[in-house]
Design a protein around this motif. Sequence first.
Motif, PDB file in Angstrom:
ATOM      1  N   ALA A  95      -9.502   6.026   2.271  1.00  0.00           N
ATOM      2  CA  ALA A  95      -8.509   7.028   2.656  1.00  0.00           C
ATOM      3  C   ALA A  95      -9.133   8.113   3.529  1.00  0.00           C
ATOM      4  O   ALA A  95     -10.241   8.584   3.254  1.00  0.00           O
ATOM      5  CB  ALA A  95      -7.891   7.652   1.411  1.00  0.00           C
TER       6      ALA A  95
ATOM      7  N   PRO B  97      -0.636   7.115   3.016  1.00  0.00           N
ATOM      8  CA  PRO B  97      -1.163   5.834   3.492  1.00  0.00           C
ATOM      9  C   PRO B  97      -0.909   5.631   4.981  1.00  0.00           C
ATOM     10  O   PRO B  97       0.046   6.192   5.544  1.00  0.00           O
ATOM     11  CB  PRO B  97      -0.371   4.810   2.657  1.00  0.00           C
ATOM     12  CG  PRO B  97       0.155   5.569   1.481  1.00  0.00           C
ATOM     13  CD  PRO B  97       0.397   6.959   1.982  1.00  0.00           C
TER      14      PRO B  97
ATOM     15  N   TYR C 107       1.752   9.427   9.967  1.00  0.00           N
ATOM     16  CA  TYR C 107       0.313   9.345   9.692  1.00  0.00           C
ATOM     17  C   TYR C 107      -0.468   9.775  10.937  1.00  0.00           C
ATOM     18  O   TYR C 107      -0.192   9.334  12.049  1.00  0.00           O
ATOM     19  CB  TYR C 107      -0.071   7.918   9.299  1.00  0.00           C
ATOM     20  CG  TYR C 107      -1.528   7.763   8.934  1.00  0.00           C
ATOM     21  CD1 TYR C 107      -1.970   8.062   7.651  1.00  0.00           C
ATOM     22  CD2 TYR C 107      -2.459   7.330   9.882  1.00  0.00           C
ATOM     23  CE1 TYR C 107      -3.304   7.917   7.311  1.00  0.00           C
ATOM     24  CE2 TYR C 107      -3.793   7.187   9.552  1.00  0.00           C
ATOM     25  CZ  TYR C 107      -4.213   7.484   8.266  1.00  0.00           C
ATOM     26  OH  TYR C 107      -5.537   7.348   7.952  1.00  0.00           O
TER      27      TYR C 107
ATOM     28  N   TYR D 121      -3.869   3.226  -8.310  1.00  0.00           N
ATOM     29  CA  TYR D 121      -4.754   3.698  -7.251  1.00  0.00           C
ATOM     30  C   TYR D 121      -6.203   3.785  -7.686  1.00  0.00           C
ATOM     31  O   TYR D 121      -7.089   4.000  -6.867  1.00  0.00           O
ATOM     32  CB  TYR D 121      -4.295   5.078  -6.758  1.00  0.00           C
ATOM     33  CG  TYR D 121      -3.921   6.016  -7.887  1.00  0.00           C
ATOM     34  CD1 TYR D 121      -4.882   6.648  -8.645  1.00  0.00           C
ATOM     35  CD2 TYR D 121      -2.584   6.247  -8.193  1.00  0.00           C
ATOM     36  CE1 TYR D 121      -4.543   7.476  -9.698  1.00  0.00           C
ATOM     37  CE2 TYR D 121      -2.237   7.080  -9.241  1.00  0.00           C
ATOM     38  CZ  TYR D 121      -3.221   7.696  -9.990  1.00  0.00           C
ATOM     39  OH  TYR D 121      -2.866   8.511 -11.040  1.00  0.00           O
TER      40      TYR D 121
ATOM     41  N   THR E 106      -3.955  -1.525  -2.766  1.00  0.00           N
ATOM     42  CA  THR E 106      -2.809  -2.429  -2.914  1.00  0.00           C
ATOM     43  C   THR E 106      -2.890  -2.964  -4.339  1.00  0.00           C
ATOM     44  O   THR E 106      -3.583  -3.938  -4.611  1.00  0.00           O
ATOM     45  CB  THR E 106      -2.876  -3.583  -1.896  1.00  0.00           C
ATOM     46  OG1 THR E 106      -4.173  -4.186  -1.944  1.00  0.00           O
ATOM     47  CG2 THR E 106      -2.643  -3.078  -0.495  1.00  0.00           C
TER      48      THR E 106
ATOM     49  N   VAL F 162      -2.423   7.017  -3.068  1.00  0.00           N
ATOM     50  CA  VAL F 162      -3.724   7.583  -2.734  1.00  0.00           C
ATOM     51  C   VAL F 162      -4.432   7.916  -4.041  1.00  0.00           C
ATOM     52  O   VAL F 162      -3.824   8.412  -4.990  1.00  0.00           O
ATOM     53  CB  VAL F 162      -3.590   8.849  -1.854  1.00  0.00           C
ATOM     54  CG1 VAL F 162      -2.839   9.960  -2.571  1.00  0.00           C
ATOM     55  CG2 VAL F 162      -4.958   9.345  -1.400  1.00  0.00           C
TER      56      VAL F 162
ATOM     57  N   HIS G 214      -6.678   4.165  -0.590  1.00  0.00           N
ATOM     58  CA  HIS G 214      -5.308   3.658  -0.650  1.00  0.00           C
ATOM     59  C   HIS G 214      -5.417   2.217  -1.136  1.00  0.00           C
ATOM     60  O   HIS G 214      -5.967   1.364  -0.424  1.00  0.00           O
ATOM     61  CB  HIS G 214      -4.628   3.684   0.716  1.00  0.00           C
ATOM     62  CG  HIS G 214      -4.587   5.036   1.365  1.00  0.00           C
ATOM     63  ND1 HIS G 214      -3.907   6.100   0.821  1.00  0.00           N
ATOM     64  CD2 HIS G 214      -5.136   5.478   2.524  1.00  0.00           C
ATOM     65  CE1 HIS G 214      -4.031   7.145   1.616  1.00  0.00           C
ATOM     66  NE2 HIS G 214      -4.785   6.804   2.644  1.00  0.00           N
TER      67      HIS G 214
ATOM     68  N   GLU H  21       0.852  -1.189   0.000  1.00  0.00           N
ATOM     69  CA  GLU H  21       0.000   0.000   0.000  1.00  0.00           C
ATOM     70  C   GLU H  21       0.894   1.248   0.000  1.00  0.00           C
ATOM     71  O   GLU H  21       1.585   1.529   0.982  1.00  0.00           O
ATOM     72  CB  GLU H  21      -0.903  -0.021   1.231  1.00  0.00           C
ATOM     73  CG  GLU H  21      -2.034   0.985   1.185  1.00  0.00           C
ATOM     74  CD  GLU H  21      -2.992   0.806   2.347  1.00  0.00           C
ATOM     75  OE1 GLU H  21      -4.052   0.197   2.162  1.00  0.00           O
ATOM     76  OE2 GLU H  21      -2.653   1.250   3.454  1.00  0.00           O
ATOM     77  N   ASN H  22       0.854   1.995  -1.080  1.00  0.00           N
ATOM     78  CA  ASN H  22       1.814   3.081  -1.243  1.00  0.00           C
ATOM     79  C   ASN H  22       1.258   4.198  -2.123  1.00  0.00           C
ATOM     80  O   ASN H  22       1.996   4.812  -2.891  1.00  0.00           O
ATOM     81  CB  ASN H  22       3.115   2.519  -1.859  1.00  0.00           C
ATOM     82  CG  ASN H  22       4.181   3.576  -2.035  1.00  0.00           C
ATOM     83  OD1 ASN H  22       4.454   4.356  -1.142  1.00  0.00           O
ATOM     84  ND2 ASN H  22       4.779   3.619  -3.218  1.00  0.00           N
TER      85      ASN H  22
END
Length: 561
Positions: free
Chosen positions: A359, A364, A370, A410, A531, A317, A529, A314-315
């Motif tokens: 999100a 993320p 965060y 995304y 994967t 948005v 977000h 997960e990286n």
Amino acid sequence: MMKGKYAFWSILMLLFILLLAACSGDGGADPSASEEGNEAGNEEGTSEQKGSNAAGDQVLVYARGGDSVSLDFASISDGESSRVTKNIFESLLDYDKESFEVVPGLSHDWEVSDDGLSYTFFLEEDVTFHDGTPFNAEAVKINFERWADPKHKYAFTDQGYAYPLYGTMFGGYKGDDTHNIKEINVINDYEIEFVLKAPQGPFLQNMAMHYFAMTSPAALEKYGPDIGENPVGTGPFKFVSWSKNDQIILEKFADYRKEGLPKLDQVIFEVIPENSARLIALRSGEVDIIDGINPDDAAGIESEEGLELYVRGENNVGFLGMNVEKEPLNDKLVRQAINYAVDTEAIVEALYADYATTAINLIPPNYFGYNEEIKAYGHDVERAQELLAEAGYDNGFELDLWVMPVSRPYMPDPETVAEIVQSNLEEVGITTNIVREEWAPYLEKTGKGEHELYLLGWSGSNGDPDYFFDSLLHGDSIGGENRSFYKNNEVDELIDQAGAEIDQGQRAELYKQVQAILHEEAPGVNIVHSTPLAAAKSEVKNFIPHPSTSDPLEEVEIATE
């Protein structure tokens, strides 16, 4: 050069394309765009090579949703360009195969001064560019000076080139008070020093980004502003040809610095716009790897013999952006109302299966800094209507909603996201008109501010929060990646402080403050977000999808019986 064999594959491909067209309607690339695009590269790279294993046992076809914008990596930020350039070029530093841990690249070692102002890089020796010219410290200096100085002879600014990510990552350009690289000193052929004006927390992370990789100075001199279609790096594969909106062909660089690599003889990056069409091509054997998979197809791929499913970290948005310079989006109450109106949970539930989270913040949840204390707006039609009435828009209004034409990691299905957003906004009295553009014009026109609402997203390229906040919402990035045209002096100051801070704990606290302000200011709707998913034939070995979505292919090979 084996013309008979190429002709045979060309006929088979033509028949397959006609079959796809009959099955999938208008899903293919715009034929007029292909005709108008310039053919780049030498005569050896022709469309007759199209198709898996067309020129030998170690030919890999990587199917993607859109074409590259340019192959001059520092002048672009789109993933479809960097997916290719990652395999042509190398940076001084690199990332681990599965994370953003910094590892050696063209520099085998480095030293940092105690005050954090001097970075000395020790370069690999006996490395050559694809054109046979030597890689050395002077080449490094020329590349960085080209990006830093708009008047440099290789900057090509008069031909429309710009390097927005350089300005974002290093505080501006030569002559700017904020430009953080004070000087670059060539100590000898294989040793170079970067002197900074102020400490910079993510400096090493930034140096590993593929946007700051090395181009042959001789190629810059030879091709001039055509360098974007004639890339020359030191990487495992060298450029052969580019048929616009169709395919880019790379071939093995025989003199690559890593012994025994690459294992593939040729890589073909092929454009197949629709996710479903790419999956058909994978199942038929036309291609070897595909990216941009509909989450609903994941279970079938995972259970299908002969295919492998890959899940990236997960990286990213995906968001609904707002041009805050245009009425009524210049009113914070309107922007907050839109946040309440858009049902982000419904979008994620409907389109991402179990391969995404809703999100709340821009970065993320797995990123340091965060802010877990911020709560989601939630889908609240009544509250949205109250805010619109308070802003003086109780009778509603009309906006254009720009929808990107390609599947992105995304947002695998932007059209459906747009339909849901359109329906949500209609509930609160906001009428939206869908606007569609081809990928390159979409990026160009939204960068100039021609839009009102727009769908887009961002994938992390260095594993640092700075890449999200500084790129997307810092006032200095307006005209670059800040397509919201959002500027807040307090936010800018906090981002700058975080970027200059060495202590990671202090940086995290500053980014939490940034998120709190952005949540209140609401320059966009953070939707998802994801994967992202990729798939490959089982014969493809050693493929490790990177969280950045720019996958190194040097160790990939195709198993043969």
